[in-house]
Design an enzyme around this catalytic site. Structure first.
Site, PDB file in Angstrom:
ATOM      1  N   VAL A 190       0.829  -1.206   0.000  1.00 56.63           N
ATOM      2  CA  VAL A 190       0.000   0.000   0.000  1.00 56.63           C
ATOM      3  C   VAL A 190       0.867   1.262   0.000  1.00 56.63           C
ATOM      4  O   VAL A 190       0.519   2.269  -0.619  1.00 56.63           O
ATOM      5  CB  VAL A 190      -0.991  -0.024   1.186  1.00 56.63           C
TER       6      VAL A 190
ATOM      7  N   ALA B  23      -2.015   8.890  -1.367  1.00 58.09           N
ATOM      8  CA  ALA B  23      -2.530   7.932  -0.385  1.00 58.09           C
ATOM      9  C   ALA B  23      -3.137   6.734  -1.088  1.00 58.09           C
ATOM     10  O   ALA B  23      -3.620   6.838  -2.229  1.00 58.09           O
ATOM     11  CB  ALA B  23      -3.567   8.581   0.522  1.00 58.09           C
ATOM     12  N   ASP B  24      -3.111   5.605  -0.404  1.00 54.07           N
ATOM     13  CA  ASP B  24      -3.757   4.392  -0.927  1.00 54.07           C
ATOM     14  C   ASP B  24      -4.215   3.557   0.255  1.00 54.07           C
ATOM     15  O   ASP B  24      -3.535   3.503   1.282  1.00 54.07           O
ATOM     16  CB  ASP B  24      -2.791   3.583  -1.798  1.00 54.07           C
ATOM     17  N   THR B  25      -5.373   2.923   0.110  1.00 49.86           N
ATOM     18  CA  THR B  25      -5.944   2.115   1.182  1.00 49.86           C
ATOM     19  C   THR B  25      -6.295   0.728   0.665  1.00 49.86           C
ATOM     20  O   THR B  25      -6.867   0.583  -0.423  1.00 49.86           O
ATOM     21  CB  THR B  25      -7.217   2.780   1.744  1.00 49.86           C
TER      22      THR B  25
ATOM     23  N   GLY C 143      -1.434   3.781   3.158  1.00 48.16           N
ATOM     24  CA  GLY C 143      -0.115   4.361   2.955  1.00 48.16           C
ATOM     25  C   GLY C 143      -0.255   5.817   2.564  1.00 48.16           C
ATOM     26  O   GLY C 143      -1.161   6.174   1.805  1.00 48.16           O
TER      27      GLY C 143
END
Length: 219
Positions: A61, A89-91, A127
């Site tokens: 992530v 951002a990443d989820t 992240g």
């Protein structure tokens, strides 16, 4: 909406072009609470990394978030008078079996995912990558990264509630096929960690990252 208007945040907005490299309405809503002026320029990254090449979901992530931020940075850095701050951002959600769950590709995929989460604990990872450019285009940017994780326990879900939930369409653009802040509140029994991380953006961690950069003299 009430928002925090911290002095160094005001300075940041005055001296930097701030860009959220995501089209997520949840991230935008949460970022608005800081009272920061920013633009939304979603990354063009296809998010097609091979998950098997990463030792952990946290590594995966964070790499997604980093690539998103760098893609937008490269695209706009030479098109602005101010130095830039890019927020990537990443989820993802990881089920009890260790599988990484992103957004479902279909209603059937969402149904299968929710069945795998029923009665079990999943972990949400987000992240975050911040890229701080310089007014001197020849200088390398400063990069700050972090990962936040939160455990989410589901109650037992029978097919009727899964079918009803999938029929609303809500799972279709959500990592792990659910939105705790909305209708999934009826079957999430417990969370351990940052609630806003489950929503899609770890506010407290993000603030600490900004504060660290401020204390380093970047804004």
């Amino acid at each position: 909406m009430d928002c925090l208007r911290l002095p160094f945040i005001k300075s940041l907005a005055s001296n930097y072009r701030v860009v959220l490299a995501s089209g997520s309405p949840r991230r935008k809503e949460l970022l608005d609470r800081l009272g920061i002026s920013y633009e939304v320029i979603p990354s063009d990254f296809a998010e097609d990394l091979d998950k098997s090449q990463f030792a952990t979901a946290a590594d995966y992530v964070l790499e997604n978030a980093t690539i998103k931020a760098h893609e937008v940075y490269r695209r706009i850095n030479d098109q602005t008078q101010k130095p830039v701050l890019i927020i990537g951002a990443d989820t993802v959600v990881v089920n009890a079996a260790g599988a990484i769950l992103e957004k479902p590709g279909s209603a059937q995929d969402a149904t299968s995912t929710l069945r795998s989460l029923s009665g079990k604990t999943n972990t949400v990872y987000t992240g975050v990558c911040l890229i701080v450019g310089s007014s001197n285009q020849s200088e390398s940017p400063v990069v700050e990264k972090a990962v936040e994780s939160t455990e989410v326990r589901f109650g037992d879900l029978d097919d009727s509630i899964i079918d009803a939930y999938v029929a609303t369409g809500e799972p279709m653009d959500k990592a792990g096929s659910y939105a705790y802040q909305s209708l999934a509140c009826f079957f999430v029994e417990e969370i351990r960690g940052d609630y806003y991380n489950v929503v899609g953006f770890p506010c407290a961690r993000f603030y600490q990252m900004l504060l660290a950069l401020h204390r380093q003299g970047h804004f």
